[in-house]
Structure formats: structure tokens, C-alpha cells
Write a protein that holds these residues in place. Structure first.
Motif, mmCIF file in Angstrom:
data_model
loop_
_atom_site.group_PDB
_atom_site.id
_atom_site.type_symbol
_atom_site.label_atom_id
_atom_site.label_comp_id
_atom_site.label_asym_id
_atom_site.label_seq_id
_atom_site.Cartn_x
_atom_site.Cartn_y
_atom_site.Cartn_z
ATOM 1 N N PRO A 335 0.862 -1.188 0.000
ATOM 2 C CA PRO A 335 0.000 0.000 0.000
ATOM 3 C C PRO A 335 0.898 1.238 0.000
ATOM 4 O O PRO A 335 1.951 1.248 0.641
ATOM 5 N N ILE A 336 0.501 2.275 -0.725
ATOM 6 C CA ILE A 336 1.309 3.489 -0.831
ATOM 7 C C ILE A 336 0.635 4.587 -0.022
ATOM 8 O O ILE A 336 -0.535 4.917 -0.253
ATOM 9 N N LEU A 337 1.361 5.144 0.941
ATOM 10 C CA LEU A 337 0.802 6.185 1.797
ATOM 11 C C LEU A 337 0.974 7.539 1.120
ATOM 12 O O LEU A 337 2.085 7.916 0.741
ATOM 13 N N VAL A 338 -0.133 8.253 0.969
ATOM 14 C CA VAL A 338 -0.153 9.492 0.188
ATOM 15 C C VAL A 338 -0.930 10.554 0.949
ATOM 16 O O VAL A 338 -1.961 10.269 1.555
ATOM 17 N N ASP A 339 -0.433 11.779 0.933
ATOM 18 C CA ASP A 339 -1.188 12.920 1.447
ATOM 19 C C ASP A 339 -1.677 13.702 0.241
ATOM 20 O O ASP A 339 -0.871 14.237 -0.532
ATOM 21 N N ILE A 340 -2.984 13.756 0.054
ATOM 22 C CA ILE A 340 -3.570 14.326 -1.158
ATOM 23 C C ILE A 340 -4.554 15.430 -0.789
ATOM 24 O O ILE A 340 -4.903 15.607 0.389
ATOM 25 N N ARG A 341 -4.997 16.159 -1.790
ATOM 26 C CA ARG A 341 -5.964 17.244 -1.578
ATOM 27 C C ARG A 341 -7.133 17.031 -2.525
ATOM 28 O O ARG A 341 -6.994 17.167 -3.742
ATOM 29 N N VAL A 342 -8.272 16.676 -1.963
ATOM 30 C CA VAL A 342 -9.466 16.342 -2.739
ATOM 31 C C VAL A 342 -10.571 17.324 -2.384
ATOM 32 O O VAL A 342 -10.930 17.469 -1.210
ATOM 33 N N ASN A 343 -11.080 18.025 -3.411
ATOM 34 C CA ASN A 343 -12.147 19.007 -3.199
ATOM 35 C C ASN A 343 -11.783 20.014 -2.106
ATOM 36 O O ASN A 343 -12.601 20.363 -1.247
ATOM 37 N N GLY A 344 -10.517 20.459 -2.130
ATOM 38 C CA GLY A 344 -10.065 21.483 -1.199
ATOM 39 C C GLY A 344 -9.723 20.989 0.184
ATOM 40 O O GLY A 344 -9.371 21.781 1.059
ATOM 41 N N ARG A 345 -9.775 19.668 0.392
ATOM 42 C CA ARG A 345 -9.524 19.113 1.730
ATOM 43 C C ARG A 345 -8.297 18.219 1.693
ATOM 44 O O ARG A 345 -8.182 17.337 0.833
ATOM 45 N N THR A 346 -7.355 18.436 2.599
ATOM 46 C CA THR A 346 -6.168 17.597 2.695
ATOM 47 C C THR A 346 -6.518 16.304 3.419
ATOM 48 O O THR A 346 -7.140 16.325 4.482
ATOM 49 N N ILE A 347 -6.120 15.177 2.824
ATOM 50 C CA ILE A 347 -6.493 13.866 3.349
ATOM 51 C C ILE A 347 -5.248 12.995 3.452
ATOM 52 O O ILE A 347 -4.468 12.894 2.499
ATOM 53 N N LYS A 348 -5.068 12.354 4.595
ATOM 54 C CA LYS A 348 -4.081 11.294 4.721
ATOM 55 C C LYS A 348 -4.712 10.036 4.136
ATOM 56 O O LYS A 348 -5.679 9.508 4.682
ATOM 57 N N ALA A 349 -4.154 9.573 3.016
ATOM 58 C CA ALA A 349 -4.784 8.482 2.290
ATOM 59 C C ALA A 349 -3.803 7.329 2.101
ATOM 60 O O ALA A 349 -2.599 7.443 2.364
ATOM 61 N N VAL A 350 -4.339 6.202 1.668
ATOM 62 C CA VAL A 350 -3.538 5.047 1.291
ATOM 63 C C VAL A 350 -4.072 4.561 -0.052
ATOM 64 O O VAL A 350 -5.288 4.431 -0.239
ATOM 65 N N ALA A 351 -3.165 4.329 -0.996
ATOM 66 C CA ALA A 351 -3.540 3.919 -2.355
ATOM 67 C C ALA A 351 -2.996 2.519 -2.606
ATOM 68 O O ALA A 351 -1.792 2.281 -2.463
ATOM 69 N N GLN A 352 -3.877 1.605 -2.978
ATOM 70 C CA GLN A 352 -3.494 0.206 -3.157
ATOM 71 C C GLN A 352 -3.614 -0.217 -4.618
ATOM 72 O O GLN A 352 -4.703 -0.422 -5.133
ATOM 73 N N PRO A 353 -2.479 -0.343 -5.360
ATOM 74 C CA PRO A 353 -2.543 -0.960 -6.689
ATOM 75 C C PRO A 353 -2.956 -2.429 -6.547
ATOM 76 O O PRO A 353 -2.850 -3.031 -5.474
ATOM 77 N N SER A 354 -3.394 -3.023 -7.659
ATOM 78 C CA SER A 354 -3.921 -4.381 -7.546
ATOM 79 C C SER A 354 -3.698 -5.172 -8.828
ATOM 80 O O SER A 354 -3.445 -4.616 -9.897
ATOM 81 N N LYS A 355 -3.820 -6.483 -8.685
ATOM 82 C CA LYS A 355 -3.747 -7.356 -9.850
ATOM 83 C C LYS A 355 -4.871 -7.061 -10.834
ATOM 84 O O LYS A 355 -4.720 -7.256 -12.043
ATOM 85 N N GLN A 356 -6.023 -6.593 -10.328
ATOM 86 C CA GLN A 356 -7.193 -6.368 -11.171
ATOM 87 C C GLN A 356 -7.221 -4.978 -11.785
ATOM 88 O O GLN A 356 -8.245 -4.569 -12.336
ATOM 89 N N ALA A 357 -6.127 -4.234 -11.724
ATOM 90 C CA ALA A 357 -5.976 -2.932 -12.391
ATOM 91 C C ALA A 357 -6.840 -1.839 -11.790
ATOM 92 O O ALA A 357 -7.037 -0.803 -12.422
ATOM 93 N N PHE A 358 -7.350 -2.042 -10.600
ATOM 94 C CA PHE A 358 -7.988 -0.960 -9.860
ATOM 95 C C PHE A 358 -6.983 -0.380 -8.872
ATOM 96 O O PHE A 358 -6.206 -1.118 -8.248
ATOM 97 N N LEU A 359 -6.995 0.925 -8.719
ATOM 98 C CA LEU A 359 -6.276 1.592 -7.646
ATOM 99 C C LEU A 359 -7.311 1.971 -6.602
ATOM 100 O O LEU A 359 -8.153 2.841 -6.821
ATOM 101 N N TYR A 360 -7.273 1.284 -5.466
ATOM 102 C CA TYR A 360 -8.225 1.516 -4.379
ATOM 103 C C TYR A 360 -7.631 2.576 -3.452
ATOM 104 O O TYR A 360 -6.508 2.415 -2.966
ATOM 105 N N VAL A 361 -8.385 3.650 -3.187
ATOM 106 C CA VAL A 361 -7.857 4.767 -2.407
ATOM 107 C C VAL A 361 -8.764 5.007 -1.200
ATOM 108 O O VAL A 361 -9.974 5.223 -1.348
ATOM 109 N N PHE A 362 -8.156 4.969 -0.003
ATOM 110 C CA PHE A 362 -8.909 5.099 1.248
ATOM 111 C C PHE A 362 -8.303 6.192 2.122
ATOM 112 O O PHE A 362 -7.106 6.501 2.033
ATOM 113 N N ASP A 363 -9.129 6.752 2.991
ATOM 114 C CA ASP A 363 -8.637 7.547 4.100
ATOM 115 C C ASP A 363 -7.876 6.586 5.012
ATOM 116 O O ASP A 363 -8.442 5.612 5.509
#
Length: 669
Positions: A335-363
Motif C-alpha cells: 500500500p502506498i501512503l499518500v497525502d492528497i488534496r481532494v475538493n479542497g480538503r487535505t487527506i491522509k490516504a492510502v492507495a493500493q494498486p492491484s492485480k485487477q488494475a484498480f487503484l483503491y484509495v482510502f482515508d
């Protein structure tokens, strides 16, 4: 024009400024590379720019280190990503998984440590040199920690290579003896290719098993993740990935299947946010990758991203990416830990690449999806005894970054004749969207299900890279077709298992080879071809750039030169075939200006020499930014560091008849 030394100072200043950013996603610090993913959040980012598009083609070999003598025979699949700390480069290598310390400027061997584990290593499902090691220091002591092929955790003095006598027993913790319940310490089928990860004073270790395509029994060793004291080796906690009675998720194991089902290991890299005190576990399938009749229910925590307290092992949140998995969609990478800005809000997120070609992104604090993930009806099958999940979770953003399942539009289309032949070929097979189940193989059809982004994964263990400056994630993916068929196991080979992977054309899959758990012979049928050409149209491999502030895919470029077998095929004579990219599994590295990755497999090179190319792309546009020759393809992910004012790129290469080697590049002068 700045000199290299001046550029190095600029890069060092940038690194220092990034050190104030959250440690989970700030990139490799101080011009070093102290952990497998560059930082504990596995961003694989370094704020260095001495090597750039203006000079990448001019890179020269600074040093090389052959691993042939680090074991009784050479290794041909070196997957290590080395570490560099305080002028020393550390890596595993060789068929005995030795540890070496090298001078990072010259490649000179400083020390070597090797464990001869005899029958225990020979019986391991995870052999060869593994993917690397971990480093720890407290300002006084420096330690190297790694997991042997026989599944023991070793602690070494980073200065001398000597075992730490006070760690475990004489420098080792027996990971089999420490795992509940008791098991055969020689032959129990458990091991690990991934590296341990050190957070604070805790060493975290996962587990891996044999291939899940042809299990010997519905019973297997259960996966667990454990934390150990980095100083003493004492076990601090154990998180069981199959919940027991009274624990969260236990009800998802119907018919008491939790009691005998195994696997659900964490064989990929684990990530940690030290500030939040959380570790993120990418969990694989339960026992049997393609048939779940013996384990009805969704089966938590199979194919789930699980967040735990890294000091205690307490579960904080989880999200299951695949319900009741039947497609070998293990979560394969960090899992890749990322600090991103979505709709003007800073979010501590985690982005998970996958075998099925989806990038799942969670708080990463709460586990809530950043963009909606919808439960949608899943395709149903007709395998006797199987109980399919009625729905599967589908991210609405980002969209899939590679092709999934198989449709007519995916088929080869260089000429109308080749397309027609491809359609005739697949008539005997089942095709459909993502999550189309495996098929019981019948001579009259279907022979099997054909699918991309499943057993032939879009993204595998090398994972992706993330730029904390621009909030763009980069990940390599392949388009390759897998054959998902089921046949009865050979008589006497399986206890309580109704099917193994295989087809009526090949028989049941059987394991072979001597190195990786993915080595195989027979049964794991490759997809049909069209006159020796891939069944599908290109690209076969690509690098994807995804903006995590918006969830948009910014660019995609084919990665890897067109293979000679396609370029020179008689059916394509006279056609102009653009770069197709090549299938495989490679990791990316991102710097101040570049995305860097080696081509998978051997292919055409500008000089005509057998080998492969290490390629660079402009990280903002995907435009070619240079390439340098390597005598063999990249098999470990690249890393970079700054030493004495000069930037180095190091990559593990191997394959075919070319044995494992670490190659370091730098600019001339």
C-alpha cells in the motif's frame, strides 16, 4: 549551467525540506535509501535531479556486483531492491539468500553473511534471494534484519555482518516455531520473499505459501502477521488473518470453514505510518485460488487491506477488495501512503494498486473510500459445489488503469484476418467482464475462462511509486491473458479438494521448478495464441500516471520495445507496428523530474546486443526521456541515492542464462 556538485547540493536541500513532511509519504530522506520502498509509506520517490532527461542517455556503469558465488549455484531471478545508508549498500543475493554490504561508491564487498539451512531451505515454498532486507538504528547501534529462505528472522550488526547475539537465539528468531499452532519446523510450507519492515522498535513480518492453484488439502498453515522487538526478538503481538470465534469477521466463514482453511498470508510488502501508529497489511486469498466450495462465505480477511496498530497488532479498520476470491487476486504489493488534496480538503490516504488494475484509495485513518466504491452484481458461474458472491466492490474513481476480463474488442486487430482467427479461437472458451468465474473444463467447451487482470495480473509485487510534490502515482501494468480452468486433481494428490487449476488439454496443474512458488510445469495453461502472436491487441505493458487529487488517469505510455517476434512476424510484413510495450512485472522509481523503469524480458536494443533497456520518462507528460542498455532485464525495482555529490541508480538484473547482478549507473566524470 549547474555542475553536478551544485545540482547535488540543490537536491540535498530539497530532501532536507521534504524531511519536515509526514514521514509516511515524504520519499527517501537525505539522499539515502534506508528502506525497501524508499520510506515506510513505499512512495519509491527521491527528490534528486542530477540525472535528468538532458543526460540520461549518457549514464555509464559505475560498478557491478555479480551474485553467482552467494550460494551453491547461480541465481537467475534476482528481485532485490538494495538499501543505501551512510555510504553502504545492503542487499540480499544468491541461491542461499546471503546478505552483502558493499561500498556504495565502488561496489567493493565489505562483508557477507550466509545461512546454510539445509533441508529446511530446500523444502521452503519461497526460495532464492528474496526481495531485500530492513535497516534499523537508534543513533548508536545499526542493524540489518532479513528473513531467510527457511523462514527465520535474522538480526546482523550493520557494520560487521555479525549476528546480534542478544536477538532471539544467537541472532535468529525461528518464525515457524513462533507461529501458532505448532508445525513441522523443516517441512511446513511457509516462507517469505518480502522484506521485514521496521517501525520504531518493532519489526513486522508476514508469511507466504505454495501456489494456491493446486492445494494438497483444504487445510493449510494459517497466515498471520507478527511484530517483534527489534532489540530482543521477543514477539510482541500476532494478528491472525482468519478470525477465530468471537473476533470481527468470524461470521464470514460459513460451515466452520475458518477452522481448517489456511493461507491468507501477507506475502507482499507492508507499509507503516509512524505518526498515526498504524501498519497497513495487504492480505492474500484463503486456501485455493480458483475454487472456494470448501470455504463458503466472503472469508475475511482474505483479499482485504487491513490497518492495525503497529505497536499492539490491534485491528483499526479493514476493507475487502474481493469477496470470496476465485481469481488469484491476492493483494500483491505495498500500500502506498499518500497525502492528497481532494475538493479542497487535505487527506491522509492510502492507495493500493492491484492485480485487477484498480487503484483503491482510502482515508488511511478511518478506512473510508476517498471516492465511492459500489457493490455491483458479480458474474455467476456453474461450478458444482461453488457458492459465488452475489456482488463485488467496484471503485468509481480512478477508473481501471488497464484492461480487465476479456471482450471481443480486446482481441488482436493488426489485420481483419487475424481478428477473425482470434474470434474462432476463443469460441471454445468462456469470456466476460472482470470477475467472470473460472470454468470447469470440458472438451466440448468451455475449455476454460480467458481473462486479463486476474492470474495474469495487471500489477504484481513490484507495485507503484508516488510523487509527494505533484500527488501523482505511477504504476506499471501488463495486459496478458490467463486460462482459468478447473479439473479434478490427479488421484491421491489432494485431500478434500474437488478441483485443481487445469484444462482438459493440459491436465491438472502441478508445481515444478526450484525457486519461486510460482514455478510450475503443466496444468497452468498459457492462453491460446494466433499464429504465435498474442491473442489480444497491444499495448502489452504500460506505465500509468494517476492524479490522486482528482482520481484522473493523466497519461499512459507503452513500456518496452516491440518484441522481435511481433516486429518480424510474416503475417505483419509491411505493417507499421508502433511500440507495443512488453508484458512482465517491473517496478517504477520517481525522482524530481523522471519516472524510471527497466523493460521486462529480453528484447530488441539499439545496438542489437541481447539485453534490455532501462528507460526514463518525463514524469509530467510521459514523453521519452532517455534509455540505457542493460545486458539483462530488470528483475528487482530500481533505487537511487546521492553519494559524494553524485547520483547513482542501482537495479537488479537477471533472466534467461544471465545470472543475478546489481548494476549501478552514474553520469561520467
Amino acid at each position: 549551467m549547474k555542475s553536478w556538485q551544485q545540482r547535488g547540493c540543490v537536491a540535498a536541500i530539497v530532501v532536507a525540506s521534504l524531511a519536515a513532511a509526514p514521514r509516511g509519504q515524504s520519499g527517501a530522506p537525505r539522499g539515502e535509501w534506508p528502506t525497501y520502498g524508499g520510506d515506510l509509506g513505499h512512495t519509491r520517490y527521491a527528490a534528486l535531479d542530477q540525472i535528468s532527461a538532458a543526460n540520461f542517455d549518457n549514464l555509464e556503469v559505475a560498478w557491478r556486483f555479480k551474485t553467482d558465488n552467494l550460494g551453491p549455484r547461480p541465481e537467475f531471478n534476482l528481485q532485490s531492491t538494495p538499501l543505501m545508508v551512510r555510504g553502504r549498500l545492503y542487499s540480499t543475493g544468491g541461491t542461499r539468500r546471503a546478505v552483502v554490504a558493499l561500498d556504495a561508491g565502488t561496489g567493493e564487498l565489505l562483508w557477507v553473511h550466509s545461512e546454510d539451512e539445509g533441508a529446511r531451505a530446500a523444502a521452503s515454498p519461497r526460495q532464492l534471494s528474496g526481495r531485500g532486507l530492513a535497516y534499523w538504528n537508534d543513533g548508536k547501534e545499526e542493524r540489518i534484519l532479513y528473513v531467510t529462505s527457511g523462514y527465520r528472522l535474522i538480526a546482523l550488526d550493520a557494520r560487521t555482518g555479525n549476528p546480534i547475539a542478544s536477538f532471539g537465539r544467537g541472532g535468529a528468531v525461528d518464525l515457524k516455531a513462533d507461529l501458532d499452532p505448532a508445525m513441522d519446523l523443516t517441512n511446513a510450507p511457509i516462507g517469505l520473499h518480502a522484506t521485514p519492515i521496521v517501525a520504531g522498535n518493532v519489526v513486522i513480518v508476514g508469511a507466504a505459501f505454495e501456489t494456491g492453484a493446486n492445494p494438497k488439502s483444504r487445510r493449510n498453515v494459517k497466515g498471520a502477521v507478527r511484530g517483534f522487538d527489534v532489540r530482543t526478538g521477543k514477539r510482541l503481538w500476532m494478528f491472525k488473518t482468519i478470525p477465530e470465534p468471537g473476533e470481527v469477521g468470524h461470521e464470514t466463514w460459513e460451515n466452520d470453514s475458518w477452522a481448517y482453511t489456511g493461507n491468507t498470508g501477507v506475502w507482499a510488502q507492508i507499509s507503516v505510518d509512524e505518526e498515526l501508529g498504524m501498519a497497513y497489511l495487504p492480505v492474500e486469498l484463503p486456501t485455493h485460488d480458483y475454487y472456494g466450495g470448501a470455504r463458503p462465505g466472503n472469508g475475511l480477511f482474505g483479499e482485504s487491506l487491513v490497518a492495525i496498530d503497529f505497536r499492539t497488532g490491534e485491528r483499526k479498520w479493514h476493507y475487502q477488495l474481493v469477496h470470496h476470491g476465485l481469481w488469484d487476486m491476492d493483494i500483491p504489493c505495498a500500500p502506498i501512503l499518500v497525502d492528497i488534496r481532494v475538493n479542497g480538503r487535505t487527506i491522509k490516504a492510502v492507495a493500493q494498486p492491484s492485480k485487477q488494475a484498480f487503484l483503491y484509495v482510502f482515508d488511511r485513518v478511518t478506512g473510508q473510500p476517498i471516492w465511492p466504491i459500489e457493490e455491483r452484481p458479480g458474474p455467476q458461474g456453474d461450478t458444482p459445489g461453488e457458492k459465488y458472491s452475489p456482488t463485488q466492490p467496484i471503485p468509481t474513481r480512478p477508473l481501471a488503469y488497464d484492461r480487465q476480463g476479456l471482450a471481443i474488442d480486446d482481441l488482436i486487430d493488426f489485420t481483419p484476418e487475424l481478428r477473425a482467427e482470434a474470434m474462432k479461437t476463443i469460441a471454445q472458451y468462456r469470456i466476460g467482464p472482470l470477475f467472470t468465474p473460472p470454468a470447469v473444463s470440458r472438451a466440448e467447451g468451455p475449455i476454460a475462462t480467458l481473462a486479463m487482470a486476474a492470474q495474469a495480473p495487471a500489477t504484481n509485487w513490484p507495485g507503484g511509486a508516488y510523487d509527494p510534490e505533484t500527488h501523482i502515482l505511477y504504476v506499471y501494468s501488463q495486459s496478458a491473458v490467463a486460462t482459468l480452468g478447473l479439473v479434478p486433481p490427479a488421484e491421491g494428490t489432494a485431500d478434500g479438494v474437488r478441483y485443481h487449476q487445469g484444462t482438459v488439454l493440459t491436465g491438472a496443474r502441478r508445481t515444478g521448478g526450484s525457486g519461486s512458488a510460482t514455478a510450475q510445469a503443466g496444468g497452468a495453461a498459457t492462453a491460446p495464441t494466433v499464429q504465435g502472436l498474442p491473442l489480444i491487441k497491444p499495448p502489452y505493458g504500460r506505465i500509468n500516471a494517476i492524479n490522486l487529487d482528482s482520481g484522473d488517469i493523466l497519461w499512459q505510455v507503452p513500456h518496452g520495445e516491440t518484441p522481435d517476434a511481433i516486429r518480424n512476424h510474416p503475417a505483419l510484413k509491411g505493417l507499421n507496428i508502433p511500440r507495443t510495450g512488453r508484458p512482465g512485472q517491473v517496478g517504477t522509481l520517481v525522482t524530481r523530474t523522471l519516472v524510471i523503469a527497466g523493460e521486462p524480458g529480453f528484447g530488441p536494443t539499439p545496438s542489437g546486443q541481447r539485453g534490455s533497456m532501462l528507460r526514463a520518462y518525463d514524469k509530467r507528460t510521459g514523453a521519452d526521456a532517455g534509455a540505457v542498455y542493460m545486458p539483462a532485464p530488470q528483475t528487482g525495482s530500481p533505487m537511487t541515492y546521492l553519494l559524494n555529490g553524485r547520483q547513482y541508480l542501482v537495479v537488479a538484473i537477471s533472466g534467461g542464462s544471465y545470472s543475478g547482478e546489481l548494476v549501478a549507473f552514474r553520469l561520467p566524470g
